[in-house]
Design a protein around this motif. Sequence first.
Motif, PDB file in Angstrom:
ATOM      1  N   SER A   1       4.412  18.156 -13.664  1.00 29.63           N
ATOM      2  CA  SER A   1       3.635  19.440 -14.042  1.00 29.63           C
ATOM      3  C   SER A   1       3.049  19.050 -15.356  1.00 29.63           C
ATOM      4  N   GLY A   2       1.647  19.134 -15.578  1.00 29.19           N
ATOM      5  CA  GLY A   2       0.733  18.861 -16.573  1.00 29.19           C
ATOM      6  C   GLY A   2      -0.247  17.973 -16.275  1.00 29.19           C
ATOM      7  N   ALA A   3      -0.063  17.058 -15.329  1.00 28.05           N
ATOM      8  CA  ALA A   3      -1.129  16.283 -15.166  1.00 28.05           C
ATOM      9  C   ALA A   3      -2.283  16.928 -14.345  1.00 28.05           C
ATOM     10  N   GLY A   4      -3.473  16.690 -14.971  1.00 30.86           N
ATOM     11  CA  GLY A   4      -4.543  17.329 -14.369  1.00 30.86           C
ATOM     12  C   GLY A   4      -5.083  16.666 -13.126  1.00 30.86           C
ATOM     13  N   GLY A   5      -4.775  15.420 -12.768  1.00 28.98           N
ATOM     14  CA  GLY A   5      -5.119  14.656 -11.569  1.00 28.98           C
ATOM     15  C   GLY A   5      -4.444  13.321 -11.569  1.00 28.98           C
ATOM     16  N   VAL A   6      -4.926  12.509 -10.772  1.00 36.36           N
ATOM     17  CA  VAL A   6      -4.241  11.130 -10.769  1.00 36.36           C
ATOM     18  C   VAL A   6      -5.412  10.164 -10.238  1.00 36.36           C
ATOM     19  N   ARG A   7      -5.820   9.300 -11.034  1.00 36.69           N
ATOM     20  CA  ARG A   7      -6.412   8.304 -10.607  1.00 36.69           C
ATOM     21  C   ARG A   7      -5.809   6.929 -10.482  1.00 36.69           C
ATOM     22  N   ASN A   8      -5.660   6.562  -9.092  1.00 43.22           N
ATOM     23  CA  ASN A   8      -4.762   5.254  -8.955  1.00 43.22           C
ATOM     24  C   ASN A   8      -5.593   4.058  -8.826  1.00 43.22           C
ATOM     25  N   ARG A   9      -5.337   3.248  -9.938  1.00 38.63           N
ATOM     26  CA  ARG A   9      -5.933   2.000 -10.060  1.00 38.63           C
ATOM     27  C   ARG A   9      -5.035   0.808  -9.788  1.00 38.63           C
ATOM     28  N   LEU A  10      -4.023   1.240  -9.114  1.00 34.27           N
ATOM     29  CA  LEU A  10      -3.146   0.315  -9.010  1.00 34.27           C
ATOM     30  C   LEU A  10      -3.398  -1.020  -7.928  1.00 34.27           C
TER      31      LEU A  10
ATOM     32  N   GLU B   1       0.828  -1.274   0.060  1.00 36.36           N
ATOM     33  CA  GLU B   1       0.001   0.160  -0.017  1.00 36.36           C
ATOM     34  C   GLU B   1       1.017   1.233   0.037  1.00 36.36           C
ATOM     35  N   ALA B   2       2.063   1.058   0.671  1.00 37.72           N
ATOM     36  CA  ALA B   2       2.954   2.364   0.584  1.00 37.72           C
ATOM     37  C   ALA B   2       3.397   2.657  -0.560  1.00 37.72           C
ATOM     38  N   LEU B   3       3.973   1.549  -1.322  1.00 41.13           N
ATOM     39  CA  LEU B   3       4.189   1.757  -2.862  1.00 41.13           C
ATOM     40  C   LEU B   3       3.383   2.425  -3.878  1.00 41.13           C
ATOM     41  N   ARG B   4       1.840   1.831  -3.330  1.00 40.57           N
ATOM     42  CA  ARG B   4       1.016   2.270  -4.057  1.00 40.57           C
ATOM     43  C   ARG B   4       0.643   3.609  -3.966  1.00 40.57           C
ATOM     44  N   GLU B   5       0.902   4.150  -2.781  1.00 36.13           N
ATOM     45  CA  GLU B   5       0.740   5.774  -2.634  1.00 36.13           C
ATOM     46  C   GLU B   5       1.829   6.480  -2.960  1.00 36.13           C
ATOM     47  N   ALA B   6       2.969   5.900  -2.824  1.00 34.62           N
ATOM     48  CA  ALA B   6       3.967   6.658  -3.429  1.00 34.62           C
ATOM     49  C   ALA B   6       3.885   6.611  -4.823  1.00 34.62           C
ATOM     50  N   ALA B   7       3.661   5.820  -5.726  1.00 33.39           N
ATOM     51  CA  ALA B   7       3.188   6.124  -7.301  1.00 33.39           C
ATOM     52  C   ALA B   7       2.301   6.890  -7.443  1.00 33.39           C
ATOM     53  N   ARG B   8       1.444   7.473  -6.611  1.00 26.75           N
ATOM     54  CA  ARG B   8       0.488   8.262  -6.707  1.00 26.75           C
ATOM     55  C   ARG B   8       1.191   9.752  -6.818  1.00 26.75           C
ATOM     56  N   ILE B   9       1.600   9.828  -5.749  1.00 25.78           N
ATOM     57  CA  ILE B   9       2.589  10.967  -5.453  1.00 25.78           C
ATOM     58  C   ILE B   9       3.532  11.262  -6.429  1.00 25.78           C
ATOM     59  N   ALA B  10       4.261  10.244  -6.767  1.00 26.77           N
ATOM     60  CA  ALA B  10       5.312  10.571  -7.965  1.00 26.77           C
ATOM     61  C   ALA B  10       4.528  10.992  -9.292  1.00 26.77           C
TER      62      ALA B  10
END
Length: 224
Positions: free
Chosen positions: A204-213, A190-199
């Motif tokens: 810049s340019g990402a309008g948002g992140v949907r984490n389906r990992l 779960e920590a790596l999943r959250e780290a991926a979202r934060i990364a």
Amino acid sequence: MLARDIMKKKVLSISPDHSVSHAARTMLENQVCGLPVCDDRGRLVGILSEGDLLRRAELGLISRRDIVGVRANPEAFIKGHSWRVGDVMTQPVVTVDEDMPVGRVAELMAAKGIKRIPVMRAEEMVGIISRSDFLRAIAASVPDIVAKGDEAVRRAVLARLCSDLGLEKGAIEVTIENGTVSLSGQVESEALREAARIAAETISGAGGVRNRLRLAANGGASDG
């Protein structure tokens, strides 16, 4: 970014022959928590910090047990009673080279539990870095500049996931949906999943992140 890029170049120092009370007044007047100690030739010979002054006789913290134990620990008696900075200062001094990356400087200071560190050029002290200098560097930072376009953002996010988190390129899928980054695939925790979202959010340019990992351990889907 290197140590020389964030260091203070004007360094206030004191002599090992100054009194402890003078050093304490200098710290208060200049709002610093430590002072490099330099000899008559300007060579760095020690550093005096607030921590060096926490068990001073002036504070009434020298107990009878301390006095009885002088023979076993005379160094503590010297630190608590001597009026000379040279007797009380910390030595040897932890220093960094002016070309050391800022990240390594911060890591060293955290590992040593110190609040400021002299910056050297060979044997010459050319600056000093304190924790507040890291705060200024963080406050002045700007997001990575990424070329416009969904494909450019997708490639940048994927590169960040691989370089910063060590994820396998084939294990993670990055897509763009109406400007929003979607992450798919499996990670180990779960920590790596959250780290991926934060990364991904740092690009810049990402309008948002949907984490389906998904977590590889249980295979359960989890949408962010």
